[in-house]
Design a protein around this motif. Structure first.
Motif, PDB file in Angstrom:
ATOM      1  N   GLY A  46       0.787  -1.231   0.000  1.00 15.04           N
ATOM      2  CA  GLY A  46       0.000   0.000   0.000  1.00 15.04           C
ATOM      3  C   GLY A  46       0.816   1.277   0.000  1.00 15.04           C
ATOM      4  O   GLY A  46       0.254   2.370  -0.079  1.00 15.04           O
ATOM      5  N   LYS A  91       0.458   3.064  -3.474  1.00 15.95           N
ATOM      6  CA  LYS A  91      -0.878   3.650  -3.621  1.00 15.95           C
ATOM      7  C   LYS A  91      -0.993   4.946  -2.816  1.00 15.95           C
ATOM      8  O   LYS A  91      -1.490   5.954  -3.309  1.00 15.95           O
ATOM      9  N   LYS A  92      -0.505   4.928  -1.586  1.00 10.20           N
ATOM     10  CA  LYS A  92      -0.564   6.130  -0.749  1.00 10.20           C
ATOM     11  C   LYS A  92       0.327   7.237  -1.312  1.00 10.20           C
ATOM     12  O   LYS A  92       0.003   8.414  -1.217  1.00 10.20           O
ATOM     13  N   GLN A 113      -1.545   8.867  -4.205  1.00  9.53           N
ATOM     14  CA  GLN A 113      -2.582   9.743  -3.653  1.00  9.53           C
ATOM     15  C   GLN A 113      -1.981  11.041  -3.116  1.00  9.53           C
ATOM     16  O   GLN A 113      -2.525  12.127  -3.322  1.00  9.53           O
ATOM     17  N   LEU A 173      -0.441  -0.815 -10.712  1.00  9.87           N
ATOM     18  CA  LEU A 173      -0.603   0.224  -9.690  1.00  9.87           C
ATOM     19  C   LEU A 173      -1.062   1.530 -10.332  1.00  9.87           C
ATOM     20  O   LEU A 173      -2.024   2.150  -9.881  1.00  9.87           O
ATOM     21  N   GLN A 231      -4.650   1.374 -11.729  1.00 12.36           N
ATOM     22  CA  GLN A 231      -5.615   1.411 -10.628  1.00 12.36           C
ATOM     23  C   GLN A 231      -5.768   2.825 -10.072  1.00 12.36           C
ATOM     24  O   GLN A 231      -6.832   3.191  -9.584  1.00 12.36           O
ATOM     25  N   ALA A 232      -4.698   3.605 -10.165  1.00 17.95           N
ATOM     26  CA  ALA A 232      -4.731   4.987  -9.684  1.00 17.95           C
ATOM     27  C   ALA A 232      -5.331   5.949 -10.713  1.00 17.95           C
ATOM     28  O   ALA A 232      -5.438   7.137 -10.454  1.00 17.95           O
TER      29      ALA A 232
END
Length: 150
Positions: free
Chosen positions: A95, A98-99, A102, A130, A133-134
């Motif tokens: 994760g 992903k963070k 963001q 990744l 998905q973002a």
């Protein structure tokens, strides 16, 4: 697991150099420490070029991300490029990536950046997943480069 980001400064040079060398080895990019140090010093000195962040998990540096700034008519004004993004392998798939994406999106919104770009190796399916998905999409174009030797 707490993920946070530290804007890099000159005191972070050595850990950044270590991460950059690891990243270049992983990606098969030619590494020349003198050139890397010069380029890194430039962006750390002048934030009009972009920003560099250390990615930290529980206050331990686990990677870095570099966002550089540009301007594009096609992309409605100010745009940015995720120039380099590296997370040590032992921290991947948890994760952190992903963070980090963001976080970069929030930074871009705050800076009035209309679009953010990145490049990824064709063989690196894990990273492509990744990014897709973002919300990143393939523009069905080739990213071409010509070195300008001064």
């Amino acid at each position: 697991m707490e993920i946070n980001f530290k804007v890099a400064d000159n005191s972070d040079t050595e850990i950044l150099i270590q991460f950059i060398q690891e990243f270049y080895e992983y990606e098969g990019i030619t590494y020349d420490e003198t050139i890397v140090r010069t380029a890194l010093a430039g962006i750390l000195k002048d934030d009009s070029f972009g920003r560099v962040w250390l990615i930290k998990q529980d206050n331990q540096a686990v990677g870095y991300i570099v966002l550089t700034f540009g301007y594009s008519l096609e992309y409605r004004g100010r745009d940015a490029m995720i120039d380099e993004f590296y997370i040590r392998e032992t921290y991947q798939g948890k994760g952190v990536g992903k963070k980090t994406i963001q976080f970069i999106e929030n930074v871009c919104q705050g800076l009035g950046i209309q679009a953010v770009h990145l490049e990824v190796e064709r063989e690196n399916q894990k990273a492509q997943n990744l990014y897709r998905q973002a919300g990143f999409t393939d523009k069905n174009r080739h990213f071409l480069t010509k070195w300008i030797i001064l």
